[in-house]
Structures are given as structure tokens and as C-alpha cells.
Scaffold this motif. Structure first.
Motif, PDB file in Angstrom:
ATOM      1  N   LEU A   6       0.816  -1.212   0.000  1.00 26.50           N
ATOM      2  CA  LEU A   6       0.000   0.000   0.000  1.00 26.50           C
ATOM      3  C   LEU A   6       0.848   1.259   0.000  1.00 26.50           C
ATOM      4  CD1 LEU A   6      -2.399  -1.127   2.872  1.00 26.50           C
ATOM      5  CD2 LEU A   6      -2.805  -1.343   0.404  1.00 26.50           C
ATOM      6  N   ARG A   7       0.326   2.287  -0.650  1.00 23.01           N
ATOM      7  CA  ARG A   7       0.929   3.623  -0.570  1.00 23.01           C
ATOM      8  C   ARG A   7       0.583   4.222   0.800  1.00 23.01           C
ATOM      9  NH1 ARG A   7      -1.431   3.296  -5.578  1.00 23.01           N
ATOM     10  NH2 ARG A   7       0.089   3.214  -7.276  1.00 23.01           N
ATOM     11  N   GLU A   8       1.175   5.350   1.117  1.00 24.20           N
ATOM     12  CA  GLU A   8       0.911   5.999   2.408  1.00 24.20           C
ATOM     13  C   GLU A   8      -0.555   6.352   2.575  1.00 24.20           C
ATOM     14  OE1 GLU A   8       3.495   9.171   3.670  1.00 24.20           O
ATOM     15  OE2 GLU A   8       5.232   8.197   2.766  1.00 24.20           O
ATOM     16  N   GLY A  16       4.441  -5.385 -10.084  1.00 26.15           N
ATOM     17  CA  GLY A  16       5.247  -5.146 -11.272  1.00 26.15           C
ATOM     18  C   GLY A  16       5.592  -3.695 -11.512  1.00 26.15           C
ATOM     19  N   SER A  17       5.037  -2.777 -10.704  1.00 27.03           N
ATOM     20  CA  SER A  17       5.325  -1.349 -10.897  1.00 27.03           C
ATOM     21  C   SER A  17       6.695  -0.959 -10.357  1.00 27.03           C
ATOM     22  CB  SER A  17       4.253  -0.484 -10.214  1.00 27.03           C
ATOM     23  OG  SER A  17       4.367  -0.574  -8.804  1.00 27.03           O
ATOM     24  N   GLY A  18       7.244  -1.776  -9.448  1.00 26.75           N
ATOM     25  CA  GLY A  18       8.517  -1.453  -8.818  1.00 26.75           C
ATOM     26  C   GLY A  18       8.386  -0.454  -7.686  1.00 26.75           C
ATOM     27  N   GLU A  19       7.179   0.045  -7.465  1.00 26.32           N
ATOM     28  CA  GLU A  19       6.943   1.025  -6.415  1.00 26.32           C
ATOM     29  C   GLU A  19       6.970   0.336  -5.053  1.00 26.32           C
ATOM     30  OE1 GLU A  19       3.468   4.187  -5.039  1.00 26.32           O
ATOM     31  OE2 GLU A  19       3.303   3.193  -6.983  1.00 26.32           O
ATOM     32  N   VAL A  20       7.706   0.923  -4.117  1.00 25.39           N
ATOM     33  CA  VAL A  20       7.799   0.393  -2.762  1.00 25.39           C
ATOM     34  C   VAL A  20       6.623   0.910  -1.955  1.00 25.39           C
ATOM     35  CG1 VAL A  20       9.166   0.433  -0.630  1.00 25.39           C
ATOM     36  CG2 VAL A  20      10.301   0.188  -2.837  1.00 25.39           C
ATOM     37  N   GLY A  58       8.093  -2.954   1.029  1.00 25.66           N
ATOM     38  CA  GLY A  58       8.462  -3.864  -0.039  1.00 25.66           C
ATOM     39  C   GLY A  58       7.652  -3.631  -1.288  1.00 25.66           C
ATOM     40  N   TYR A  59       7.793  -4.563  -2.230  1.00 17.39           N
ATOM     41  CA  TYR A  59       7.059  -4.491  -3.487  1.00 17.39           C
ATOM     42  C   TYR A  59       6.846  -5.907  -4.007  1.00 17.39           C
ATOM     43  CZ  TYR A  59      11.596  -5.262  -5.737  1.00 17.39           C
ATOM     44  OH  TYR A  59      12.800  -5.798  -6.113  1.00 17.39           O
ATOM     45  N   VAL A  60       5.920  -6.047  -4.949  1.00 14.03           N
ATOM     46  CA  VAL A  60       5.646  -7.317  -5.602  1.00 14.03           C
ATOM     47  C   VAL A  60       6.042  -7.165  -7.071  1.00 14.03           C
ATOM     48  CG1 VAL A  60       3.857  -8.977  -6.253  1.00 14.03           C
ATOM     49  CG2 VAL A  60       3.777  -7.878  -4.007  1.00 14.03           C
ATOM     50  N   ASP A  61       6.850  -8.103  -7.561  1.00 10.13           N
ATOM     51  CA  ASP A  61       7.264  -8.018  -8.966  1.00 10.13           C
ATOM     52  C   ASP A  61       6.166  -8.548  -9.885  1.00 10.13           C
ATOM     53  OD1 ASP A  61       7.468 -10.812  -9.038  1.00 10.13           O
ATOM     54  OD2 ASP A  61       9.656 -10.839  -9.148  1.00 10.13           O
ATOM     55  N   LEU A  66       7.214 -11.383  -3.640  1.00  4.25           N
ATOM     56  CA  LEU A  66       7.278 -10.288  -2.692  1.00  4.25           C
ATOM     57  C   LEU A  66       8.729 -10.049  -2.282  1.00  4.25           C
ATOM     58  CD1 LEU A  66       5.894  -8.307  -0.653  1.00  4.25           C
ATOM     59  CD2 LEU A  66       5.781 -10.250   0.928  1.00  4.25           C
ATOM     60  N   TYR A  67       9.157  -8.792  -2.293  1.00  7.22           N
ATOM     61  CA  TYR A  67      10.508  -8.407  -1.892  1.00  7.22           C
ATOM     62  C   TYR A  67      10.415  -7.424  -0.726  1.00  7.22           C
ATOM     63  CZ  TYR A  67      12.013 -10.454  -6.265  1.00  7.22           C
ATOM     64  OH  TYR A  67      12.254 -11.329  -7.285  1.00  7.22           O
ATOM     65  N   LEU A  68      11.051  -7.750   0.383  1.00  6.45           N
ATOM     66  CA  LEU A  68      11.128  -6.843   1.516  1.00  6.45           C
ATOM     67  C   LEU A  68      12.323  -5.937   1.303  1.00  6.45           C
ATOM     68  CD1 LEU A  68      10.421  -9.291   4.469  1.00  6.45           C
ATOM     69  CD2 LEU A  68       8.817  -7.796   3.290  1.00  6.45           C
TER      70      LEU A  68
END
Length: 176
Positions: A6-8, A16-20, A58-61, A66-68
Motif C-alpha cells: 500500500l501507498r501511504e 510489477g510497478s517497482g513502487e515500494v 516492499g514491493y511485488v514483482d 514479494l521483496y522486503l
């Protein structure tokens, strides 16, 4: 249970957006901290009572992995922009002079915070202004200037728990 990124503002980050983003877990029962309603409130999603976060980022590719990447407590805010210390740490640890490293935000009158690297040197290396400049340049090869350390302090040892977890709180107390 599912994991959401989630965003703030609580809106989801697209895989897949690469956004943390902040990781939130959904469950059947709301998370509650014992005798700490404020901490409970801060951990909950405003629209989903059973979604809660413990502060992981983290983000999901694009393949759903899932990447922390860091923790919200460690985020450095440089001139209003979020900087994740893990990015610099991942680069610096690969320099041959670096045995251990912790990156943190320290107060800066103009920008709010600035990025500082605390480095424990590998055997055979000695602290120097030249080596500090080399480490900053090494990091800048891979990251934007505002994400790279402005200063490097060489420490004999970085604070870790007996299980090896970095204790950044001790470093933050030191640099206030």
C-alpha cells in the motif's frame, strides 16, 4: 491471509510497478497491541479493520514475488523525499573495504535529514577522508545523489543483537 502493498494513503501498489509500499496483512481477526490502543490504531488500515502492518516495506514483482526492502522506522526523509537505507547498505556491503554497514538519517537544518553511513572496515583497511569519499562515490555510481550518504563514519563495531540483528536505535541515539 493475504499480503497487500500500500501507498501511504492506503491505496494499493500495482504488482510489477517497482513502487515500494507498506506491507499489510489481511486476516480474520484484527491485530491488537496489548495495552497500546495508539499503536493498534497506527497499525490498522483506515478502511479495512483486519488489515494491519508492522512497518515492513516492499514491493511485488510482475511474477508475484514479494521483496522486503526496509522498515518504515528506518526511512530517511531528505527534503520531503523518502530514502530507504537498505538501498545504500546493499551497495556499500559489496565494497571490499566494508565489513559491516548501517545507513541512517541524521538531522540536517536545510533538508530535515541527511544520509549517513556507519561503516565497520574490513581487515587491512584504515579509516581516512579519502576512503570515505571513495565509498560515497561508489554508492553514487548506482543511486541518485540524494539517496547516497553525504558522510561516512568509521566505527570499530556496529551494534548488533546476539542473533545478528542490527540495532539502529543505538546509532540513532548517538547521532540524535
Amino acid at each position: 491471509p493475504e499480503t497487500h502493498v500500500l501507498r501511504e494513503d492506503g491505496t494499493p501498489v500495482e504488482p510489477g510497478s517497482g513502487e515500494v509500499g507498506v506491507l499489510a496483512r489481511s486476516g480474520h481477526v484484527p491485530l491488537r497491541y496489548h495495552n497500546d490502543p495508539e499503536k493498534t490504531r497506527k497499525s490498522q488500515h483506515p478502511l479495512h479493520e483486519t488489515w494491519a502492518t508492522t512497518g515492513d516495506l516492499g514491493y511485488v514483482d510482475e511474477d508475484g514475488f514479494l521483496y522486503l526492502t526496509d522498515r518504515t522506522a528506518f526511512t530517511i526523509i531528505v527534503g520531503g523525499v523518502n530514502v530507504y537505507p537498505q538501498e545504500s547498505e546493499n551497495i556499500l556491503i559489496n565494497h571490499p573495504a566494508v565489513y559491516d554497514v548501517a545507513v541512517l538519517g541524521v538531522p540536517d537544518e536545510e533538508l530535515g535529514e541527511q544520509v549517513k553511513a556507519c561503516v565497520q572496515l574490513a581487515e587491512g583497511y584504515e579509516p581516512s577522508d579519502e576512503l570515505a569519499a571513495e565509498l560515497i562515490a561508489y554508492t553514487r555510481e548506482s543511486l541518485a545523489a540524494f539517496k547516497t550518504p553525504r558522510t561516512v563514519d568509521f566505527l570499530d563495531e556496529l551494534p548488533r543483537t546476539p542473533t545478528g540483528k542490527m540495532v539502529k536505535g543505538e546509532l540513532r541515539k548517538r547521532y540524535g
